[in-house]
Each structure stands twice: as structure tokens, then as C-alpha cells.
Design an enzyme around this catalytic site. Structure first.
Site, PDB file in Angstrom:
ATOM      1  N   SER A  44      -6.822   6.366  22.687  1.00 37.39           N
ATOM      2  CA  SER A  44      -6.337   7.733  22.914  1.00 37.39           C
ATOM      3  C   SER A  44      -4.839   7.851  22.646  1.00 37.39           C
ATOM      4  O   SER A  44      -4.090   6.879  22.738  1.00 37.39           O
ATOM      5  CB  SER A  44      -6.615   8.168  24.354  1.00 37.39           C
ATOM      6  OG  SER A  44      -7.989   8.099  24.627  1.00 37.39           O
TER       7      SER A  44
HETATM    8  N1  SAH Z   1      -9.752   5.175  26.631  1.00 36.63           N
HETATM    9  C1  SAH Z   1      -9.942   4.413  25.430  1.00 36.63           C
HETATM   10  C2  SAH Z   1     -10.533   5.174  24.290  1.00 36.63           C
HETATM   11  C3  SAH Z   1     -11.664   5.839  24.387  1.00 36.63           C
HETATM   12  S1  SAH Z   1     -12.584   6.298  22.976  1.00 36.63           S
HETATM   13  C4  SAH Z   1      -8.656   3.910  24.865  1.00 36.63           C
HETATM   14  O1  SAH Z   1      -7.616   4.506  25.132  1.00 36.63           O
HETATM   15  O2  SAH Z   1      -8.714   2.956  24.099  1.00 36.63           O
HETATM   16  C5  SAH Z   1     -14.063   6.563  23.876  1.00 36.63           C
HETATM   17  C6  SAH Z   1     -14.796   5.334  24.278  1.00 36.63           C
HETATM   18  O3  SAH Z   1     -15.953   5.779  24.991  1.00 36.63           O
HETATM   19  C7  SAH Z   1     -15.309   4.522  23.090  1.00 36.63           C
HETATM   20  O4  SAH Z   1     -14.933   3.193  23.257  1.00 36.63           O
HETATM   21  C8  SAH Z   1     -16.819   4.702  23.179  1.00 36.63           C
HETATM   22  O5  SAH Z   1     -17.535   3.562  22.734  1.00 36.63           O
HETATM   23  C9  SAH Z   1     -17.042   4.952  24.642  1.00 36.63           C
HETATM   24  N2  SAH Z   1     -18.276   5.642  25.010  1.00 36.63           N
HETATM   25  C10 SAH Z   1     -18.910   6.637  24.358  1.00 36.63           C
HETATM   26  N3  SAH Z   1     -20.020   7.010  25.028  1.00 36.63           N
HETATM   27  C11 SAH Z   1     -20.087   6.226  26.142  1.00 36.63           C
HETATM   28  C12 SAH Z   1     -20.997   6.109  27.214  1.00 36.63           C
HETATM   29  N4  SAH Z   1     -22.082   6.866  27.313  1.00 36.63           N
HETATM   30  N5  SAH Z   1     -20.741   5.199  28.173  1.00 36.63           N
HETATM   31  C13 SAH Z   1     -19.633   4.393  28.116  1.00 36.63           C
HETATM   32  N6  SAH Z   1     -18.745   4.456  27.118  1.00 36.63           N
HETATM   33  C14 SAH Z   1     -18.957   5.353  26.146  1.00 36.63           C
END
Ligand code: SAH
Length: 226
Positions: free
Chosen positions: A73
């Protein structure tokens, strides 16, 4: 990059974040972010969470690819979402979407314990390794579909979701303590998403309101109606 340039890049990023906080106050109600949140962003080495440990781009105020079609993010968004949860040292936090683990580390700097759920196994294990290497021992990671939350560790003082479902999952609301807060992006794929801030009152009633428009990857998985 030498230490001096790194310190300068970090300082510039923190200034940009505070400027963006001022610019978005009408949406968020927070015109300046608190010292603990800014100190957390100053402390967490963002270069350790981006691809190839790319120090030059690590401190640009933008999201970046971390592989698997996912992104780390934008620093401003990490700061804002952390700020909105009003965390204290005793708080237990659930995070859905570990990704690189950067947001998780920022949470660990201001909260008590952080429980983070990631659906992509490779991302969950890479993030766990980073937490171990960097000494974030108050963080636990679980490879699971976050629509289920983490019931074994519930209830939580705060919940942060960093992928966007179409509506607020009731399972997560159920895992929030009375008095707890939730920050979560909501929106259908290809439509405008909004960041919602929710709170559960002392009687267990949950209400959420819109803050600003955002762009997160979709939350994939299966919504449960338990
Ligand atoms: N906060 C993280 C980025 C998030 S991107 C950072 O700053 O690096 C969103 C993340 O949510 C991704 O890694 C994706 O794989 C995960 N994601 C998507 N759907 C999900 C779910 N149902 N349960 C858990 N994680 C999920």
C-alpha cells in the site's frame, strides 16, 4: 543509497504524508497524524518490504507491486488507516491482507499484538520471514481466507482490512470487541471504492461511515454468513 540520503528520503516522505493528511481532512476528519503513527512510519524500514529491496523507490509515496498481482500500500494510506484506528499499546489488532507485511509492521509499532491473515501462501511465508529477521515478535501470521477472520484469537480491539470486499463481512464485525474500531475499503471490482471507518458501541451495535475514495485490490475468497 547512503544513510544520509536514506534519512532525507524518509523525511521527505513523512512531510508528504502530513501534507496529504491536511489535503484530505474534509474526507477523513484527521488533518494531522499523531506522533506515534508518524514515528512508526519513520522507524519501519520500508526498503525491507519492497521487491529487490529497492531503496530508491521504497520511499516514494506510491503503492508498488509485490508480485502475485498484489501491491504494497501507499505510505499515506498506511498512515491514514493506522491513524483512524486510534491504537494503544495494549490493543490486539486483526489485519486482513498481510501482503508484504509493511502495514503489519507499522501496526506492531503502535499496538500490542498484531494478528495478520493472508490468503496467498507465498506472501504469508515471505512476510513471516521478514518479521523474524526484523525482530517483530508481537506479530503472528496465518495463511487463510480472511473472510473467516481469526476466531481463535478474537475478539480484537481493532480490525484493519487491506483488500476490498463488496460489503463489510459480518464475521469480522462479530470478532470486534465492544468499543472496537474497524477500517476497511469497500467497493465492487471496477467501481469506485471508499474507505469506511466503523465502530462497535458498548452495547455491541456496529455502525460505519464513508471517508475517502480509495483503490485497493479486491478481497478474494468466500464470504460467510454465520
Ligand atoms: N497491506 C499490504 C498490502 C495489501 S494488498 C501491504 O502493505 O503490503 C492486499 C493483500 O490482501 C494481498 O496480499 C492479497 O493477497 C490479500 N488478500 C486478498 N483477499 C484476501 C482474503 N480473502 N484473505 C486474506 N488476504 C487477502
Amino acid at each position: 543509497m547512503n544513510d544520509k540520503r536514506l534519512a532525507k528520503a524518509r523525511r521527505r516522505l513523512l512531510d508528504e504524508i502530513q501534507a496529504e493528511a491536511r489535503d484530505t481532512e474534509t474526507w477523513t476528519g484527521r488533518g494531522a497524524f499523531s506522533d506515534p503513527v508518524m514515528a512508526a512510519l519513520d522507524r519501519v524500514p520500508r526498503e525491507a518490504f519492497v521487491r529487490d529491496n529497492d531503496v530508491v523507490s521504497a520511499y516514494v509515496n506510491r503503492p508498488q507491486s509485490i508480485g502475485f498481482g498484489q501491491t504494497i500500500s501507499q505510505p499515506f494510506m498506511v498512515a491514514l488507516m493506522t491513524e483512524l484506528l486510534d491504537l494503544g499499546r495494549a490493543d490486539r489488532v486483526l489485519e486482513i491482507g498481510t501482503g508484504s507485511g509493511y502495514q503489519t509492521a507499522v501496526l506492531a509499532e503502535v499496538a500490542g499484538r498484531v494478528f495478520s491473515v493472508e490468503t496467498v501462501a507465498d506472501l504469508a511465508s515471505a512476510a513471516s520471514r521478514r518479521f523474524r529477521d526484523l525482530g517483530y515478535d508481537t506479530v503472528e501470521v496465518l495463511n487463510r481466507d480472511g473472510f473467516a477472520g481469526w476466531s481463535e484469537k478474537a475478539p480484537f480491539d481493532a480490525i484493519m482490512v487491506t483488500a476490498a470486499p463488496e460489503r463489510i463481512p459480518q464475521t469480522l464485525v462479530d470478532q470486534l470487541k465492544p468499543g472496537g474500531r474497524m477500517v476497511i475499503p469497500i467497493g465492487r471490482v471496477h467501481e469506485v471504492q471508499f474507505l469506511y471507518l466503523g465502530a462497535k458501541d458498548s452495547d455491541g451495535r456496529f455502525a460505519a461511515h464513508k471517508t475517502l475514495p480509495v483503490a485497493f485490490v479486491p478481497m478474494v475468497g468466500k464470504e460467510r454468513n454465520e
